[in-house]
Design a protein around this motif. Structure first.
Motif, short mmCIF file in Angstrom:
data_model
loop_
_atom_site.label_atom_id
_atom_site.label_comp_id
_atom_site.label_asym_id
_atom_site.label_seq_id
_atom_site.Cartn_x
_atom_site.Cartn_y
_atom_site.Cartn_z
N CYS A 74 -14.71 -11.28 -12.33
CA CYS A 74 -13.99 -10.45 -11.35
C CYS A 74 -14.94 -10.05 -10.20
O CYS A 74 -16.01 -9.49 -10.45
CB CYS A 74 -13.47 -9.21 -12.07
SG CYS A 74 -12.76 -7.99 -10.97
N GLY A 123 -14.65 -7.65 -8.32
CA GLY A 123 -14.73 -6.18 -8.22
C GLY A 123 -15.77 -5.58 -9.15
O GLY A 123 -16.50 -4.66 -8.77
N CYS A 124 -15.84 -6.07 -10.39
CA CYS A 124 -16.69 -5.39 -11.37
C CYS A 124 -17.57 -6.36 -12.16
O CYS A 124 -18.42 -5.92 -12.94
CB CYS A 124 -15.83 -4.59 -12.34
SG CYS A 124 -14.78 -5.65 -13.35
N THR A 174 -16.73 -8.39 -14.65
CA THR A 174 -16.31 -8.76 -16.01
C THR A 174 -15.56 -10.10 -15.98
O THR A 174 -14.97 -10.46 -14.96
CB THR A 174 -15.39 -7.71 -16.66
OG1 THR A 174 -14.25 -7.54 -15.82
CG2 THR A 174 -16.08 -6.40 -16.87
N CYS A 214 -9.77 -8.56 -12.50
CA CYS A 214 -9.47 -8.06 -13.84
C CYS A 214 -8.35 -7.01 -13.72
O CYS A 214 -8.08 -6.51 -12.62
CB CYS A 214 -10.71 -7.45 -14.48
SG CYS A 214 -11.19 -5.88 -13.74
N CYS A 246 -9.46 -3.56 -12.08
CA CYS A 246 -9.67 -3.58 -10.62
C CYS A 246 -8.36 -3.73 -9.88
O CYS A 246 -8.15 -3.13 -8.83
CB CYS A 246 -10.64 -4.70 -10.23
SG CYS A 246 -12.35 -4.31 -10.63
ZN LIG Z 1 -12.81 -6.02 -12.20
#
Ligand SMILES: [Zn+2]
Length: 211
Positions: free
Chosen positions: A18, A20-21, A23, A32, A35
């Motif tokens: 992802c 964003g994060c 993962t 994910c 997010c």
């Molecule tokens: Zn994420």
């Protein structure tokens, strides 16, 4: 069965993380679940309140923030072509979930989707066009015709990093219709920022050849 085996092999050999994060994402989307929830904000805006007199509607799926902002910037500036089908999947799946994007149109209404054209030089350098890559799979799914209705009539500076007023000035009058006759009744102008659609119909007919 075969497609689930293929997607399992794909995730084993080419895991997707992802933007964003960081993962690992198991599904076909770009983000994910966590997010996506953070920026999920489907809405239809009245263009009059935004000083967009020639538009009939603006539809946003997400806020332009977090993981989606990162993913779009990576696809746009870092050549991350691998993210394009995932961004297309975010839009396709998102619109299926969101009732605001389900229109009841009679068979007499001629609807077409079109992308806001990228500067030809930047498109050539990048090797792909973001609106086309993100929105065409959705058009195929919905049975909407994709048309090249707009072209750029002069080079423009990249919008990135410009102040709002400079942005307006930069692109003012830079698009021209590719034809004057037999225009669709409704045009969905597709623009990738915030994964948004601009529904535009009156302007195509009321303003001679420019928007
Ligand atoms: Zn994420």
């Amino acid at each position: 069965m075969l497609s689930s085996i293929l997607s399992l092999l794909q995730s084993l050999f080419y895991p997707h993380y992802c933007p964003g994060c960081g993962t690992e994402v198991r599904g076909k989307g770009v983000l994910c679940d966590s997010c996506r929830r953070g920026i999920w904000h489907p809405r239809a805006l009245q263009p009059l309140s935004l000083d967009c007199l020639h538009l009939d509607g603006l539809f946003f799926l997400m806020d332009y923030a977090g993981g989606i902002q990162k993913a779009l910037q990576m696809a746009k500036f870092q050549g991350r072509e691998d993210l394009l089908p995932r961004l297309a999947e975010e839009w396709k799946q998102g619109t299926l979930r969101e009732k605001k994007f389900h229109w009841q149109l009679g068979p007499e209404v001629r609807l077409a989707a079109a992308g806001i054209p990228t500067d030809p030089g930047r498109r050539k350098k990048r090797g792909y066009d973001l609106p086309e890559e993100i929105f065409q799979p959705w058009c195929r799914q919905e049975g909407y015709r994709w048309e090249t209705l707009l072209v750029r009539n002069r080079p423009t500076r990249p919008q990135y990093g410009l102040a709002p007023e400079e942005r307006k000035k930069n692109i003012k009058g830079c698009f021209t219709l590719t034809r004057q006759e037999n225009l669709p009744d409704i045009v969905l102008l597709c623009e990738q920022r915030c994964l948004r659609l601009i529904q535009i119909s009156k302007c195509m007919h009321s303003r001679k050849n420019r928007i």
